[in-house]
Design an enzyme around this catalytic site. Structure first.
Site, PDB file in Angstrom:
ATOM      1  N   GLU A  15       0.822  -1.213   0.000  1.00 26.55           N
ATOM      2  CA  GLU A  15       0.000   0.000   0.000  1.00 26.55           C
ATOM      3  C   GLU A  15       0.854   1.261   0.000  1.00 26.55           C
ATOM      4  O   GLU A  15       1.799   1.388   0.785  1.00 26.55           O
ATOM      5  CB  GLU A  15      -0.915  -0.003   1.234  1.00 26.55           C
ATOM      6  CG  GLU A  15      -2.301   0.493   0.954  1.00 26.55           C
ATOM      7  CD  GLU A  15      -3.036  -0.400  -0.040  1.00 26.55           C
ATOM      8  OE1 GLU A  15      -3.183   0.035  -1.214  1.00 26.55           O
ATOM      9  OE2 GLU A  15      -3.470  -1.497   0.329  1.00 26.55           O
ATOM     10  N   SER A  49     -24.892   8.025 -16.239  1.00 28.27           N
ATOM     11  CA  SER A  49     -24.490   6.942 -15.345  1.00 28.27           C
ATOM     12  C   SER A  49     -25.700   6.406 -14.605  1.00 28.27           C
ATOM     13  O   SER A  49     -26.623   7.168 -14.279  1.00 28.27           O
ATOM     14  CB  SER A  49     -23.454   7.454 -14.337  1.00 28.27           C
ATOM     15  OG  SER A  49     -23.258   6.519 -13.305  1.00 28.27           O
ATOM     16  N   SER A 103     -15.211   2.717  -1.577  1.00 30.43           N
ATOM     17  CA  SER A 103     -14.851   1.592  -0.723  1.00 30.43           C
ATOM     18  C   SER A 103     -13.398   1.182  -0.864  1.00 30.43           C
ATOM     19  O   SER A 103     -12.981   0.163  -0.319  1.00 30.43           O
ATOM     20  CB  SER A 103     -15.753   0.388  -1.048  1.00 30.43           C
ATOM     21  OG  SER A 103     -17.083   0.657  -0.703  1.00 30.43           O
ATOM     22  N   GLY A 104     -12.628   1.929  -1.616  1.00 31.57           N
ATOM     23  CA  GLY A 104     -11.229   1.576  -1.801  1.00 31.57           C
ATOM     24  C   GLY A 104     -11.000   0.464  -2.797  1.00 31.57           C
ATOM     25  O   GLY A 104      -9.949  -0.169  -2.802  1.00 31.57           O
ATOM     26  N   SER A 106     -11.267   0.990  -6.092  1.00 33.86           N
ATOM     27  CA  SER A 106     -10.864   1.669  -7.320  1.00 33.86           C
ATOM     28  C   SER A 106     -11.959   1.723  -8.376  1.00 33.86           C
ATOM     29  O   SER A 106     -11.753   1.378  -9.539  1.00 33.86           O
ATOM     30  CB  SER A 106      -9.598   1.040  -7.905  1.00 33.86           C
ATOM     31  OG  SER A 106      -9.008   1.927  -8.826  1.00 33.86           O
ATOM     32  N   SER A 108     -12.888   4.412  -9.549  1.00 39.13           N
ATOM     33  CA  SER A 108     -12.451   5.458 -10.485  1.00 39.13           C
ATOM     34  C   SER A 108     -11.622   4.869 -11.616  1.00 39.13           C
ATOM     35  O   SER A 108     -11.841   5.196 -12.796  1.00 39.13           O
ATOM     36  CB  SER A 108     -11.658   6.538  -9.743  1.00 39.13           C
ATOM     37  OG  SER A 108     -10.545   5.974  -9.077  1.00 39.13           O
ATOM     38  N   GLU A 140      -6.721  10.970 -14.153  1.00 36.30           N
ATOM     39  CA  GLU A 140      -7.021  11.088 -12.715  1.00 36.30           C
ATOM     40  C   GLU A 140      -6.116  12.106 -12.033  1.00 36.30           C
ATOM     41  O   GLU A 140      -6.561  12.886 -11.191  1.00 36.30           O
ATOM     42  CB  GLU A 140      -6.901   9.722 -12.039  1.00 36.30           C
ATOM     43  CG  GLU A 140      -7.365   9.729 -10.604  1.00 36.30           C
ATOM     44  CD  GLU A 140      -7.850   8.375 -10.116  1.00 36.30           C
ATOM     45  OE1 GLU A 140      -8.146   8.270  -8.921  1.00 36.30           O
ATOM     46  OE2 GLU A 140      -7.947   7.439 -10.928  1.00 36.30           O
ATOM     47  N   ASP A 152      -3.788   1.174  -9.654  1.00 38.68           N
ATOM     48  CA  ASP A 152      -5.187   0.861  -9.932  1.00 38.68           C
ATOM     49  C   ASP A 152      -5.427   0.584 -11.410  1.00 38.68           C
ATOM     50  O   ASP A 152      -6.120  -0.367 -11.779  1.00 38.68           O
ATOM     51  CB  ASP A 152      -6.088   2.004  -9.475  1.00 38.68           C
ATOM     52  CG  ASP A 152      -5.984   2.257  -7.984  1.00 38.68           C
ATOM     53  OD1 ASP A 152      -5.448   1.397  -7.260  1.00 38.68           O
ATOM     54  OD2 ASP A 152      -6.446   3.331  -7.534  1.00 38.68           O
ATOM     55  N   TYR A 202      -4.046  11.821   1.509  1.00 40.46           N
ATOM     56  CA  TYR A 202      -3.283  11.033   0.537  1.00 40.46           C
ATOM     57  C   TYR A 202      -2.109  11.864   0.023  1.00 40.46           C
ATOM     58  O   TYR A 202      -0.960  11.399  -0.013  1.00 40.46           O
ATOM     59  CB  TYR A 202      -4.198  10.603  -0.615  1.00 40.46           C
ATOM     60  CG  TYR A 202      -3.561   9.668  -1.619  1.00 40.46           C
ATOM     61  CD1 TYR A 202      -3.827   8.300  -1.585  1.00 40.46           C
ATOM     62  CD2 TYR A 202      -2.692  10.131  -2.597  1.00 40.46           C
ATOM     63  CE1 TYR A 202      -3.250   7.429  -2.502  1.00 40.46           C
ATOM     64  CE2 TYR A 202      -2.102   9.279  -3.509  1.00 40.46           C
ATOM     65  CZ  TYR A 202      -2.392   7.929  -3.457  1.00 40.46           C
ATOM     66  OH  TYR A 202      -1.805   7.077  -4.358  1.00 40.46           O
TER      67      TYR A 202
END
Length: 357
Positions: A15, A49, A103-104, A106, A108, A140, A152, A202
């Site tokens: 991580e 969407s 929720s982590g 990814s 995106s 991104e 990701d 981050y």
């Protein structure tokens, strides 16, 4: 009409190592984001969407700052693709997704890679997966404004069934690692506490790592990997030193985890997951009390190991659990979370799945 799908991802271990030229070991998830694109001779893409009410018109000459919210990820891909010199047609784009947002996992990158794949298919443009990952990352980083690494996008594009991906971010290589743990399952525990991925925390961790590297006179913390944590006495700020210690020890844990998988030593693999979580909690300070409770409860109830996955401050925990303990672990986590007054988590088994296509 073109349909293109890309998966979310779980990072098994490694991580915040990606932007430090380190190692990581993600898998692609079964859950996917699907984009359907109908090209037309227009100067804009109209996007909608299944998770938003409004339809958004995105001019093909869009520039950073022009679009915010979920549509910024679509606009960012349009902008980054054109900036790289590739054609982008107008048309209508529809998005549906199974990847949980915030929720982590990814969501995106899944969206970026699905949009990118659809747009490339519409023009017959062929790019290798590494170049696609870089374009999606630029969308991104430079359009949305999230200073994420390349993990990701690589996971979403290179994923394969029953396969983890050992990524070396120094030379951006992706090596397949068999991941089909016999006698155990991978539990995905979504805390349902959304993480704040674009937030300042981050970026602060990234800046801390960069300061530590500068204090040590190297371009990246990877350059002192062989020297180990003993070299960190040369880092002036003790907080920066702890952040750097996480990166150096986490890189080694990734390599040790791959070795444990090769030896079918799931007990050792589980210990490494838990050690990774402790490092994220104590040295990198990106977990929360809620997430810590889930990870600790899973291990106490019989998991071989558990750790938070994703950028931090919420999101998901993964636990490697013997087959015969999965139901017990899930029940214990639900009970502990309820007793602490948190929202009920979503718990499911998962596995390594196919990448974008």
């Amino acid at each position: 009409m073109i349909s293109y799908a890309a998966p979310g991802r779980i990072n098994l271990i490694g991580e915040h190592t990606d932007y430090n030229s380190g190692f990581a070991l993600p898998i692609a998830l079964p859950a996917r984001t699907t984009v359907t694109f109908d090209p037309a001779d227009t100067d804009a893409i109209t996007a909608r969407s299944d998770r938003a009410d409004a339809t958004v018109r995105l001019p093909l000459d869009t520039a950073p700052g022009a679009v915010t919210g979920w549509a910024a990820y679509v606009a960012g891909v349009i902008w980054a693709l054109r900036a790289a010199g590739h054609p982008v047609p107008g048309g209508t784009l529809s998005i549906t997704s199974e990847v949980a947002i915030g929720s982590g996992l990814s969501s995106s990158a899944a969206l970026e890679c699905a949009v990118l794949g659809a747009l490339l298919a519409a023009t017959g443009t062929r790019l290798d997966r590494l170049e696609q990952a870089r374009i999606a990352q630029r969308a991104e980083n430079d359009y949305v404004g999230a200073p994420t690494g390349l993990l990701d996008q690589l996971a979403s594009l290179f994923g394969a069934p029953d396969t983890a991906l050992l990524i070396d971010f120094r030379d951006t290589t992706v090596s397949p690692v068999p991941f089909q743990p016999t006698g155990a399952v991978l539990l995905l525990i979504d805390s349902r506490a959304a993480h704040q991925h674009v937030g300042g925390e981050y970026a602060a961790r990234r800046a801390s790592c960069e300061r530590a590297a500068a204090d040590l006179g190297v371009a990246s913390l990877r350059d002192v990997q062989q020297a180990g944590a003993a070299v960190l006495g040369g880092v002036r700020d003790p907080v920066d030193a702890r952040r750097a210690r996480h990166i150096l020890t986490e890189n080694q844990r990734v390599l040790d985890f791959v070795a444990a998988l090769a030896d079918s030593d799931l007990v050792a693999a589980g210990r490494l997951l838990s050690a990774s979580h402790a490092s994220m909690r104590d040295d990198f300070a990106i977990t929360t009390d809620h997430i810590d409770l889930i990870a600790a409860t899973a291990v106490t109830a019989g998991a071989l190991g558990a750790r938070m996955t994703g950028g931090g401050f919420g999101g998901c925990v993964i636990a490697l659990v013997p087959d015969d303990r999965a139901a017990v672990v899930a029940a214990a986590v639900r009970q502990a979370v309820a007793a602490a007054g948190y929202v009920e988590p979503s718990i499911s088994t998962t596995h390594a799945a196919a990448g974008a296509g």
